[in-house]
Design a protein around this motif. Structure first.
Motif, PDB file in Angstrom:
ATOM      1  N   MET A  50       0.846  -1.192   0.000  1.00  0.00           N
ATOM      2  CA  MET A  50       0.000   0.000   0.000  1.00  0.00           C
ATOM      3  C   MET A  50       0.891   1.255   0.000  1.00  0.00           C
ATOM      4  O   MET A  50       1.869   1.323   0.722  1.00  0.00           O
ATOM      5  N   LEU A  51       0.504   2.218  -0.799  1.00  0.00           N
ATOM      6  CA  LEU A  51       1.278   3.452  -0.910  1.00  0.00           C
ATOM      7  C   LEU A  51       1.036   4.366   0.289  1.00  0.00           C
ATOM      8  O   LEU A  51      -0.085   4.467   0.795  1.00  0.00           O
ATOM      9  N   SER A  52       2.085   5.060   0.694  1.00  0.00           N
ATOM     10  CA  SER A  52       1.947   6.053   1.765  1.00  0.00           C
ATOM     11  C   SER A  52       1.273   7.302   1.196  1.00  0.00           C
ATOM     12  O   SER A  52       1.193   7.479  -0.033  1.00  0.00           O
ATOM     13  N   PHE A  53       0.836   8.198   2.067  1.00  0.00           N
ATOM     14  CA  PHE A  53       0.219   9.447   1.611  1.00  0.00           C
ATOM     15  C   PHE A  53       1.201  10.237   0.749  1.00  0.00           C
ATOM     16  O   PHE A  53       0.827  10.790  -0.285  1.00  0.00           O
ATOM     17  N   GLU A  54       2.478  10.275   1.160  1.00  0.00           N
ATOM     18  CA  GLU A  54       3.483  11.023   0.408  1.00  0.00           C
ATOM     19  C   GLU A  54       3.657  10.445  -0.992  1.00  0.00           C
ATOM     20  O   GLU A  54       3.826  11.185  -1.959  1.00  0.00           O
ATOM     21  N   GLN A  55       3.641   9.127  -1.107  1.00  0.00           N
ATOM     22  CA  GLN A  55       3.769   8.497  -2.428  1.00  0.00           C
ATOM     23  C   GLN A  55       2.549   8.816  -3.298  1.00  0.00           C
ATOM     24  O   GLN A  55       2.687   9.066  -4.496  1.00  0.00           O
ATOM     25  N   LYS A  56       1.375   8.811  -2.694  1.00  0.00           N
ATOM     26  CA  LYS A  56       0.157   9.141  -3.439  1.00  0.00           C
ATOM     27  C   LYS A  56       0.189  10.594  -3.903  1.00  0.00           C
ATOM     28  O   LYS A  56      -0.169  10.909  -5.041  1.00  0.00           O
ATOM     29  N   LEU A  57       0.624  11.475  -3.028  1.00  0.00           N
ATOM     30  CA  LEU A  57       0.708  12.891  -3.373  1.00  0.00           C
ATOM     31  C   LEU A  57       1.726  13.108  -4.489  1.00  0.00           C
ATOM     32  O   LEU A  57       1.502  13.908  -5.405  1.00  0.00           O
ATOM     33  N   ASP A  58       2.828  12.376  -4.437  1.00  0.00           N
ATOM     34  CA  ASP A  58       3.849  12.442  -5.477  1.00  0.00           C
ATOM     35  C   ASP A  58       3.260  12.036  -6.830  1.00  0.00           C
ATOM     36  O   ASP A  58       3.492  12.699  -7.843  1.00  0.00           O
ATOM     37  N   ARG A  59       2.471  10.968  -6.841  1.00  0.00           N
ATOM     38  CA  ARG A  59       1.824  10.510  -8.081  1.00  0.00           C
ATOM     39  C   ARG A  59       0.839  11.553  -8.600  1.00  0.00           C
ATOM     40  O   ARG A  59       0.738  11.802  -9.798  1.00  0.00           O
ATOM     41  N   TYR A  60       0.068  12.129  -7.682  1.00  0.00           N
ATOM     42  CA  TYR A  60      -0.913  13.161  -8.021  1.00  0.00           C
ATOM     43  C   TYR A  60      -0.212  14.353  -8.684  1.00  0.00           C
ATOM     44  O   TYR A  60      -0.628  14.846  -9.729  1.00  0.00           O
ATOM     45  N   ALA A  61       0.890  14.802  -8.072  1.00  0.00           N
ATOM     46  CA  ALA A  61       1.629  15.945  -8.599  1.00  0.00           C
ATOM     47  C   ALA A  61       2.221  15.622  -9.972  1.00  0.00           C
ATOM     48  O   ALA A  61       2.155  16.440 -10.901  1.00  0.00           O
ATOM     49  N   GLU A  62       2.777  14.441 -10.125  1.00  0.00           N
ATOM     50  CA  GLU A  62       3.366  14.051 -11.404  1.00  0.00           C
ATOM     51  C   GLU A  62       2.309  13.999 -12.506  1.00  0.00           C
ATOM     52  O   GLU A  62       2.528  14.470 -13.623  1.00  0.00           O
ATOM     53  N   LEU A  63       1.146  13.446 -12.195  1.00  0.00           N
ATOM     54  CA  LEU A  63       0.065  13.381 -13.170  1.00  0.00           C
ATOM     55  C   LEU A  63      -0.417  14.783 -13.547  1.00  0.00           C
ATOM     56  O   LEU A  63      -0.656  15.082 -14.714  1.00  0.00           O
ATOM     57  N   ALA A  64      -0.530  15.656 -12.553  1.00  0.00           N
ATOM     58  CA  ALA A  64      -0.972  17.033 -12.809  1.00  0.00           C
ATOM     59  C   ALA A  64      -0.008  17.767 -13.734  1.00  0.00           C
ATOM     60  O   ALA A  64      -0.431  18.491 -14.641  1.00  0.00           O
ATOM     61  N   VAL A  65       1.292  17.567 -13.530  1.00  0.00           N
ATOM     62  CA  VAL A  65       2.305  18.270 -14.321  1.00  0.00           C
ATOM     63  C   VAL A  65       2.448  17.655 -15.708  1.00  0.00           C
ATOM     64  O   VAL A  65       2.415  18.361 -16.719  1.00  0.00           O
ATOM     65  N   LYS A  66       2.605  16.332 -15.765  1.00  0.00           N
ATOM     66  CA  LYS A  66       2.904  15.677 -17.046  1.00  0.00           C
ATOM     67  C   LYS A  66       1.681  15.503 -17.938  1.00  0.00           C
ATOM     68  O   LYS A  66       1.791  15.603 -19.158  1.00  0.00           O
ATOM     69  N   VAL A  67       0.524  15.244 -17.341  1.00  0.00           N
ATOM     70  CA  VAL A  67      -0.683  15.016 -18.150  1.00  0.00           C
ATOM     71  C   VAL A  67      -1.566  16.262 -18.172  1.00  0.00           C
ATOM     72  O   VAL A  67      -1.947  16.739 -19.231  1.00  0.00           O
ATOM     73  N   GLY A  68      -1.874  16.789 -17.000  1.00  0.00           N
ATOM     74  CA  GLY A  68      -2.770  17.942 -16.921  1.00  0.00           C
ATOM     75  C   GLY A  68      -2.205  19.182 -17.583  1.00  0.00           C
ATOM     76  O   GLY A  68      -2.785  19.736 -18.516  1.00  0.00           O
ATOM     77  N   ALA A  69      -1.041  19.647 -17.107  1.00  0.00           N
ATOM     78  CA  ALA A  69      -0.408  20.844 -17.682  1.00  0.00           C
ATOM     79  C   ALA A  69       0.404  20.501 -18.924  1.00  0.00           C
ATOM     80  O   ALA A  69       0.731  21.381 -19.714  1.00  0.00           O
TER      81      ALA A  69
END
Length: 176
Positions: free
Chosen positions: A1-20
């Motif tokens: 199971m991923l930690s909160f920090e790992q989940k947040l890291d994934r969220y940020a990466e998706l926002a930057v690479k896919v969203g923006a």
């Protein structure tokens, strides 16, 4: 199971690479409230990892905004922020990528004269018309992601849990 920090890291990466959709050599502009600085730092890191040549962070402060609505002279709400609009128009015309971190406390403006807010929004909207044309014509890469505001944290702890779940499954709130 991923930690909160790992989940947040994934969220940020998706926002930057896919969203923006930040590309190598591109300027990346992040707009956010100051209370999301920790998350913004992660977005900055992800922007540079994606190859951004420069990451520009534009912070706002909801408490300062409220003080303006409470104390500034009425005529100040009728003066368009031409300098702000010109800066964003120039960045957009030079192919910058934009990301807005959405984190507001809806109760913060409670009790403020709605006419003042309306005047500000109308004036701001008029000043930002050309920049909005870039957005609406898809002439620039832009997105928005949600991040709970610590100001409203007790009220929004449920949102924080939902963001954590979304980050773990790779489906952030991406606005286009």
């Amino acid at each position: 199971m991923l930690s909160f920090e790992q989940k947040l890291d994934r969220y940020a990466e998706l926002a930057v690479k896919v969203g923006a959709n930040v590309q190598p050599g591109q300027v990346f502009v992040i707009s956010a409230m100051i209370d999301t600085a920790e998350f913004v730092r992660l977005l900055v890191r992800k922007g540079y990892e994606a190859g951004a040549k420069q990451v520009i962070v534009k912070y706002g402060d909801e408490t300062v905004n409220r003080l303006r609505f409470e104390m500034a002279p009425e005529e100040s709400f009728q003066e368009p922020p031409k300098w702000h609009a010109a800066e964003l128009e120039e960045l957009a015309s030079n192919n910058a990528a934009f990301l807005t971190v959405l984190s507001s406390s809806p109760d913060l403006m409670k009790g403020i004269d709605p006419e003042r807010i309306s005047t500000h929004q109308r004036t701001f909207g008029q000043a930002m018309a050309k920049y909005r044309q870039y957005q609406q014509a898809d002439k620039m890469s832009w997105t928005g992601v949600a991040c709970p505001s610590p100001i409203g944290q007790p009220k929004y702890s449920r949102i924080s849990r939902q963001l954590s779940r979304l980050a773990s499954c790779g489906k952030p709130f991406l606005l286009r």
